[in-house]
Design a protein around this motif. Sequence first.
Motif, PDB file in Angstrom:
ATOM      1  N   GLU A  85       0.833  -1.209   0.000  1.00 46.32           N
ATOM      2  CA  GLU A  85       0.000   0.000   0.000  1.00 46.32           C
ATOM      3  C   GLU A  85       0.872   1.265   0.000  1.00 46.32           C
ATOM      4  OE1 GLU A  85      -3.637   0.519   0.026  1.00 46.32           O
ATOM      5  OE2 GLU A  85      -3.254  -1.456  -0.853  1.00 46.32           O
ATOM      6  N   ALA A  90       0.976   3.891  -2.920  1.00 50.80           N
ATOM      7  CA  ALA A  90       0.619   5.281  -2.619  1.00 50.80           C
ATOM      8  C   ALA A  90       1.752   6.236  -2.981  1.00 50.80           C
ATOM      9  CB  ALA A  90       0.279   5.428  -1.139  1.00 50.80           C
ATOM     10  N   ILE A 136      -2.896   6.287   4.717  1.00 51.23           N
ATOM     11  CA  ILE A 136      -2.892   5.313   3.616  1.00 51.23           C
ATOM     12  C   ILE A 136      -3.436   3.970   4.086  1.00 51.23           C
ATOM     13  CG2 ILE A 136      -1.374   3.953   2.107  1.00 51.23           C
ATOM     14  CD1 ILE A 136       0.423   6.563   2.046  1.00 51.23           C
ATOM     15  N   ALA A 161      -4.354   3.157  -0.600  1.00 50.77           N
ATOM     16  CA  ALA A 161      -3.465   3.877  -1.495  1.00 50.77           C
ATOM     17  C   ALA A 161      -4.245   4.590  -2.597  1.00 50.77           C
ATOM     18  CB  ALA A 161      -2.453   2.919  -2.103  1.00 50.77           C
ATOM     19  N   PHE A 163      -5.459   7.799  -1.444  1.00 52.15           N
ATOM     20  CA  PHE A 163      -4.350   8.725  -1.184  1.00 52.15           C
ATOM     21  C   PHE A 163      -3.873   9.398  -2.474  1.00 52.15           C
ATOM     22  CE2 PHE A 163       0.127   9.789  -0.249  1.00 52.15           C
ATOM     23  CZ  PHE A 163      -0.005  10.438   0.969  1.00 52.15           C
TER      24      PHE A 163
END
Lengths: 618, 308
Positions: free
Chosen positions: A247, A251, A421, A426, A429
């Motif tokens: 993630e 992100a 996040i 992600a 984000f």
Amino acid sequence: MDLKTTEDVATEEERKAADSVIGSAPPSWSDGLRPGVGGRVILGGQRRRANLRHLLLPTLHAIQDQIGWISHGALNYVCTRLDIAPAEAFGVASSYSLFSLRPTAQTVVHVCDDIACRAAGSDSVETMRGHFGEPDTTDGQLTWRTSPCLGQCEHGSAAMVTIAGSPGVREVLAPFNIHELDTVVSNTTAKRPPTPATLLNQVRSELHLLKRIGLVDPESLDSYRSEGGYQALRRAIDFGPEWVIRELKDAKLLGRGGAAFPTGAKWEAVAHSSVRPRYFVANADESEPGTFKDRVLIENDPFALVEALTIAGVTTGAEQGYIYIRGEYPLGERRLRSAITQAQSRGLLGDDIMGSGLKFQIEVRRGAGAYIAGEETALFNSIEGHRPEPRTKPPYPVDKGLFAKPTGINNVETLLSALEIISSGATEFIRYGTESSTGTRMFCLSGCVNLPGIYEVPLGTKLRELIQIAGGVTEGHQLTAILLGGAAGSFVGPDQLDLELSFEAVRMAGTTLGSGVVIVIDETVDMVAFVRRIAQFFRDESCGQCVPCRVGTVRQEEVLARLSLNAPLGSRQDELSLLDDLGSVMRDASICGLGQAANTAVLSAIEQQLIFSSKGNS
Amino acid sequence: MTSTVPISLQRRFDLTIDGKDVTVTEGQTILEACRQVQVDIPTLCYLETLTPVNVCRLCVVEVKGSRTLVSACSRKVEPKMEILTDSSRVNTSRRMVLELLASSVDLSLADDEVGHWMQQYDVHPERHGPQSDPAEEGERDRGHAGEHKAIDGSTAETVAQPIKRDNGQYLRDYSRCILCYKCVEACGVDAQNTFAIAVAGRGFEARISTEYNVALPESACVYCGNCVAVCPTGALMPTIEFDLRESGKWDPKSQTVTQTVCPYCGVGCNLELHVQDNQIFKVTSPLDHSTTSGNLCIKGRFGFEFVH
Ligand SMILES: Cc1cc2nc3c(=O)[nH]c(=O)nc-3n(C[C@H](O)[C@H](O)[C@H](O)COP(=O)(O)O)c2cc1C
Ligand code: SF4
Ligand code: SF4
Ligand code: SF4
Ligand code: FES
Ligand code: FES
């Protein structure tokens, strides 16, 4: 090693102060002296391996807080208890500005004279001089000294008051006000109620890092949980380390502490290390002049940092975490300690986090007045009880960090972004920001702006918009420049307001976001004094290890003094080329970022013709 | 410190130094690689027998792909590194490091090479202005971290200060100290394990000091003189040598060095007795001597009175 101390002995109060950290000496010790060795030569030898050295900084703090200074006898006692050579302990103590190694007044007022307060027109230093005379007197009940940025820049003036005693007092006055100082000094028991943070001109639904500010009670875990707290830790534990790391990578989170290093890669390197134990550190040293974002987050949402660091711990397999917070943030420190205690009592820290069987503990470590201790490897040395001098890289922290073990370290804002996040994903984000600068970012607006404060905006927001959100330049005044990124950043001119605040755009423009500092400057600001204050800052904060920075920052300050007094050595051009040469060697040959950036603001001020030109105001 | 991996297990690989291919061994430093092919790199804080502290930054070289220059004395070689030892960035930094030192420290008794480098790199310390007056006794030792006196730039600040003469064996003239950390290392883990001295203070106010600047006889010092042996600038000097120089009788041409073995105990340390006018003014031990690595104890270093 044979330890040898002089015959100076600690008073009972000094011993009590030290024992409050180390624990009592064994009963066989009389008057703080180890038995059977004549008091003068003490055998250390094998005991040194027990390595209590990491207690040095907290012990020195206890003595400073309670006694007001660290005497030779007190240092000897600490050294015999912790098995540290007195010369080394003295070397450590003397590298921090908040420790006094000479007797001093019981009350010391540290008054900010740094750049953001200057730009805001603070006259605290003159006020103090008017009331109390010259700084740093050793007689009397109260003395004062000037201080670099106290991280309270949105208030336009600030001071930290310390009153020695048990318990001692550490209070911040921001904005600084002489009458309030009287109240704090005369009434040492009443704590000034902290001012809750307000979010200016910002829509809460558009906030991510600041979304709980003002909604949660920073002293209450229940309040934090009712705002969704600890759901992210649950997810991190349920989905596991590889998911968390993926993630973070998806992100594209980049570190907010200055170097913009990819966070996912950092966590991964620690998690995949074959060495144990590992550590994870939250860098809350926040001492870059003009920066106060981490303070606002910590004071108002301390559980978020505790939760985020716990996620970092369980993800990377670190079982011990540290939060290193600068010594000028007493309120933040109190709240963090309280948050950690509460989290522990509910099984959110400790030996079985959320029933998962995973372990993680957090210790708070307090800095003692040293900007350089925010550099990650200097920070490790500081925790370990060594001088806060940066180490040479490689080896990098993920391989050999704290106690020479694999260590992750992130800025507070980075950790809170990671928390965001993990809780929102992600995909959510990266809806904010630009292609390579994802997410939102905290900016610290101060100086000549109508609504100084913390602003969270998507990366890529234009500088002009940001200043507008903060209410624009002070009524009736003309924008002359903006200092971006702090003392280690650079000036941009009014013609660069269309600059996009993303990592890539500022790099292209030859500047930096640094720690998110935006100091707005108008025509009332004495630019020469402002730039000289920056040069002074680097000289005062250099650790002194390497020649380019130790001597270069002194020479830079001297050139600026000569040019501002219109007394150049040789021609003005000679002086400018001297500055250039100093810039080259500091940038190219210094060990760490402090020396490497010690001239960027100065050179940019000259390039932008803000100083020493017919156009500038000098 | 050299790598402890057995030689047979160490990889060999290629890199380039100033465009020339060189085969090196994993674990070597860039400095060692350069020396192996006779490329000169000036060093001040480096000594074979001490852990590199890489603080003087005189040995910097350019490594392709690296944002800043790197210190040759501590940086390990890597495959395919492209190293430049003579580029204009390198030369500017070396010139400035020497200039910063020479403008703030008395280098007149530093090792001879320092003078050569000053010429080679065209160093002009006077560019920084006339040197400031020496500090008063103890003034530099009283500094508070993060503070310094306001300056007007009319003089170049220096570390000039009175000599510390507080024992019969050696004296400390910190006006000559470049803060190379060698003495601290020699007194600490790298040799003596006494930790009588350390770096105190910070920034330009950083200095070598005992705790609270106590005189050496009150400190943990055992007068092994190992710090004196490694000091590259004459800041630490045997008292007899100092007095000879002060009295104007110093005469390098009439000096001899005699090899002997220390008679005091059974360890068998090699001694080099430095003699002028039938008087021993200094005792050293060869750096490459397997027993001493240059280090001695008080008896070997300063116990020579009996010879006279
Ligand atoms: C002189 C100096 C001071 C620094 N101070 C801080 C600081 O106060 N807080 C911080 O987070 N990072 C600071 N840094 C950056 C840290 O070394 C490190 O890069 C950072 O903590 C990594 O976190 P990030 O990846 O989350 O940005 C400083 C760096 C230098 C060179
Ligand atoms: S650049 Fe400055 S702060 Fe960094 S290691 Fe060198 S002297 Fe210390
Ligand atoms: S003489 Fe020996 S013990 Fe004394 S300071 Fe020098 S190295 Fe340390
Ligand atoms: S006294 Fe000599 S050895 Fe010690 S730091 Fe100074 S120059 Fe180096
Ligand atoms: S608090 Fe004064 S400059 Fe930051
Ligand atoms: S010799 Fe390499 S930094 Fe000093």
